[in-house]
Design an enzyme around this catalytic site. Structure first.
Site, PDB file in Angstrom:
ATOM      1  N   SER A  16      -3.106  -8.599   3.411  1.00 54.78           N
ATOM      2  CA  SER A  16      -3.949  -7.418   3.259  1.00 54.78           C
ATOM      3  C   SER A  16      -4.580  -7.333   1.872  1.00 54.78           C
ATOM      4  O   SER A  16      -3.923  -7.508   0.848  1.00 54.78           O
ATOM      5  CB  SER A  16      -3.131  -6.149   3.514  1.00 54.78           C
ATOM      6  OG  SER A  16      -3.908  -4.992   3.256  1.00 54.78           O
ATOM      7  N   SER A  18      -5.878  -4.479   0.920  1.00 55.31           N
ATOM      8  CA  SER A  18      -5.880  -3.054   0.613  1.00 55.31           C
ATOM      9  C   SER A  18      -5.284  -2.712  -0.754  1.00 55.31           C
ATOM     10  O   SER A  18      -5.833  -1.863  -1.466  1.00 55.31           O
ATOM     11  CB  SER A  18      -5.155  -2.276   1.714  1.00 55.31           C
ATOM     12  OG  SER A  18      -5.899  -2.303   2.914  1.00 55.31           O
ATOM     13  N   THR A  62      -2.575  -0.710   9.715  1.00 53.92           N
ATOM     14  CA  THR A  62      -3.259  -1.754  10.457  1.00 53.92           C
ATOM     15  C   THR A  62      -2.829  -1.669  11.916  1.00 53.92           C
ATOM     16  O   THR A  62      -1.963  -0.878  12.287  1.00 53.92           O
ATOM     17  CB  THR A  62      -2.926  -3.144   9.889  1.00 53.92           C
ATOM     18  OG1 THR A  62      -1.532  -3.404  10.095  1.00 53.92           O
ATOM     19  CG2 THR A  62      -3.226  -3.217   8.398  1.00 53.92           C
ATOM     20  N   LYS A  66      -2.169   1.956  14.370  1.00 55.92           N
ATOM     21  CA  LYS A  66      -3.165   3.022  14.429  1.00 55.92           C
ATOM     22  C   LYS A  66      -2.985   3.902  15.662  1.00 55.92           C
ATOM     23  O   LYS A  66      -3.307   5.094  15.642  1.00 55.92           O
ATOM     24  CB  LYS A  66      -4.574   2.431  14.405  1.00 55.92           C
ATOM     25  CG  LYS A  66      -4.904   1.664  13.130  1.00 55.92           C
ATOM     26  CD  LYS A  66      -6.270   0.999  13.225  1.00 55.92           C
ATOM     27  CE  LYS A  66      -6.533   0.076  12.050  1.00 55.92           C
ATOM     28  NZ  LYS A  66      -7.879  -0.549  12.107  1.00 55.92           N
ATOM     29  N   ASN A  87      -5.956   5.472  11.134  1.00 53.77           N
ATOM     30  CA  ASN A  87      -5.642   4.389  10.196  1.00 53.77           C
ATOM     31  C   ASN A  87      -5.220   4.916   8.833  1.00 53.77           C
ATOM     32  O   ASN A  87      -4.984   4.148   7.903  1.00 53.77           O
ATOM     33  CB  ASN A  87      -6.843   3.445  10.034  1.00 53.77           C
ATOM     34  CG  ASN A  87      -7.978   4.068   9.249  1.00 53.77           C
ATOM     35  OD1 ASN A  87      -8.220   5.274   9.340  1.00 53.77           O
ATOM     36  ND2 ASN A  87      -8.682   3.269   8.468  1.00 53.77           N
ATOM     37  N   ASP A 102     -12.137   4.163   9.878  1.00 54.49           N
ATOM     38  CA  ASP A 102     -12.779   2.941  10.370  1.00 54.49           C
ATOM     39  C   ASP A 102     -14.199   3.205  10.860  1.00 54.49           C
ATOM     40  O   ASP A 102     -15.098   2.379  10.661  1.00 54.49           O
ATOM     41  CB  ASP A 102     -11.964   2.317  11.504  1.00 54.49           C
ATOM     42  CG  ASP A 102     -10.719   1.591  11.010  1.00 54.49           C
ATOM     43  OD1 ASP A 102     -10.701   1.181   9.831  1.00 54.49           O
ATOM     44  OD2 ASP A 102      -9.774   1.430  11.799  1.00 54.49           O
ATOM     45  N   GLY A 125     -14.316  -7.159  22.558  1.00 57.08           N
ATOM     46  CA  GLY A 125     -12.923  -6.788  22.320  1.00 57.08           C
ATOM     47  C   GLY A 125     -12.666  -5.350  22.716  1.00 57.08           C
ATOM     48  O   GLY A 125     -13.599  -4.540  22.819  1.00 57.08           O
ATOM     49  N   TYR A 217     -12.516 -11.236   8.437  1.00 59.47           N
ATOM     50  CA  TYR A 217     -12.980 -11.800   7.161  1.00 59.47           C
ATOM     51  C   TYR A 217     -12.110 -12.960   6.699  1.00 59.47           C
ATOM     52  O   TYR A 217     -12.466 -13.654   5.745  1.00 59.47           O
ATOM     53  CB  TYR A 217     -13.059 -10.730   6.073  1.00 59.47           C
ATOM     54  CG  TYR A 217     -11.768  -9.990   5.807  1.00 59.47           C
ATOM     55  CD1 TYR A 217     -10.818 -10.497   4.920  1.00 59.47           C
ATOM     56  CD2 TYR A 217     -11.509  -8.777   6.428  1.00 59.47           C
ATOM     57  CE1 TYR A 217      -9.642  -9.813   4.674  1.00 59.47           C
ATOM     58  CE2 TYR A 217     -10.335  -8.093   6.193  1.00 59.47           C
ATOM     59  CZ  TYR A 217      -9.401  -8.611   5.304  1.00 59.47           C
ATOM     60  OH  TYR A 217      -8.231  -7.936   5.080  1.00 59.47           O
ATOM     61  N   GLY A 238     -16.292  -8.682   7.862  1.00 60.42           N
ATOM     62  CA  GLY A 238     -15.559  -7.427   7.871  1.00 60.42           C
ATOM     63  C   GLY A 238     -15.232  -6.858   6.512  1.00 60.42           C
ATOM     64  O   GLY A 238     -14.645  -5.769   6.429  1.00 60.42           O
TER      65      GLY A 238
END
Length: 276
Positions: A16, A18, A62, A66, A87, A102, A125, A217, A238
Site C-alpha cells: 500500500s 497510503s 482496502t 469496504k 473505505n 473512492d 468488474g 497501478y 489508478g
C-alpha cells in the site's frame, strides 16, 4: 500528549502507498500523526474497528473490508450508503463514522484527464470499486453503463445501484469488450485487480475512441492498459484515483468532512503527489 493514530487495513497490505500519501499530508499540515499499515482480513475487521481506543482518529480500508466494515459503523455518509461500501472510518467522540472517498477519487482523476462530463461508459468488474465507478460516472452525466462481467448474472445489485444513481446499467459478458459496435463509448473503467487478464482484447474502435481508466497501478501496465498503450490510446492508471481519494480521506481525518478543503490544499496535494 496522546499520539494520534491512523492506519490502512487490508490483506495483503505491504504494497500500500497510503502511508506515504497520508504522512506527507500531515507533515505539510504540521500534524505529528502516525499512520501505519496493519494486516487485517474481513473476518477480523469488525473486532479490530470496535476495539480501537481514544488515541485512534481513523482508518483507510482496502477490499474486501469496504463491505465488511459497514455493519459495525454507527453512521455512513450518503455515498457510502448508496454504494454499500466504506473505505474510510472516522472515530469521532465514541462514534464510528463511515465514508466513501473512492467515488470522489474517480471523479477527480477523470477530471484531471480532461473528462468532466460523459454520456456512455463501460465498467469492467463487479466489486466495490465497480460500484464506486458507476456512481462516479453517473455524477459525470453518464446515462448508460455497460457492465462487463465473467458472470453477468452477478450484476443485479449494480443494476439497482445504477438506477439509484441515475444511470442505466446493463450487465454483459466480459467478451463484450471485443464487440464492434457503432455506438461511441466515452470512458472505460477497469476495476480488475492489478495483473488480471480480462481474457479478451478490446475492439480497435473502443481503444481508439474511449479513455481507459485502469484503477490498478502495480504491476503496470495491466494487460488491458498494454493494449491501449500499444495502439496509442488514452490511458490513466489508478494512482490518480488513489491520490485524490486519499486527499478526501485527509479532509475527513483533519476536519471531519470530505467536502471541506484543507488549509493550503494545493500544496498538500502537491506533496502527496510526489510520493507516488
Amino acid at each position: 500528549m496522546t499520539t494520534i493514530r491512523l492506519a490502512v487495513l487490508g490483506k495483503p497490505i505491504a504494497h500500500s502507498k497510503s502511508p506515504g500519501l497520508h504522512l506527507a499530508a500531515y507533515r505539510r499540515l504540521g500534524l505529528p500523526w502516525e499512520y501505519e499499515r496493519i494486516e487485517v482480513d474481513g473476518a477480523e475487521v469488525g473486532e479490530f474497528v470496535t476495539g480501537r481506543d481514544a488515541s485512534w482518529r481513523g482508518l483507510s480500508l482496502t477490499m474486501p473490508l469496504k463491505y465488511d466494515v459497514v455493519p459495525v459503523l454507527d453512521e455512513v455518509d450518503v455515498i457510502a450508503r448508496l454504494t454499500g461500501a466504506a473505505n474510510t472510518v472516522l472515530f469521532d467522540g465514541g462514534r464510528r463514522l463511515g465514508f466513501n472517498t473512492d467515488v470522489g477519487g474517480i471523479v477527480r482523476s477523470l477530471g484531471e484527464a480532461g473528462v468532466e462530463q460523459a454520456r456512455t461508459a463501460i465498467v469492467v468488474g463487479g466489486g466495490a470499486t465497480a460500484a464506486s465507478a458507476i456512481v462516479a460516472l453517473a455524477e459525470l452525466g453518464v446515462a448508460t453503463v455497460r457492465l462487463l462481467l465473467r458472470r453477468p448474472e452477478a450484476g443485479t445489485a449494480l443494476v439497482e445501484l445504477g438506477r439509484s444513481a441515475g444511470a442505466r446499467v446493463t450487465p454483459e459478458h466480459i467478451g463484450g469488450l471485443g464487440d464492434r459496435r457503432e455506438e461511441p463509448v466515452d470512458v472505460v473503467v477497469s476495476t480488475l485487480p492489478g495483473g488480471t487478464d480480462a481474457g479478451v482484447e478490446a475492439s480497435d474502435s473502443l481503444v481508439a475512441n474511449a479513455l481507459l481508466l485502469d484503477v490498478a497501478y502495480a504491476p503496470w501496465p495491466t494487460p488491458l492498459a498494454s493494449q491501449w498503450l500499444a495502439a496509442g490510446g488514452r490511458v490513466i492508471d489508478g494512482r490518480g484515483m488513489l491520490l485524490h481519494q486519499a486527499l478526501l480521506q485527509v479532509r475527513v481525518f483533519v476536519g471531519g468532512d470530505p467536502t471541506v478543503p484543507l488549509p493550503d490544499e494545493h500544496d498538500v496535494l502537491a506533496v502527496m503527489r510526489e510520493t507516488l
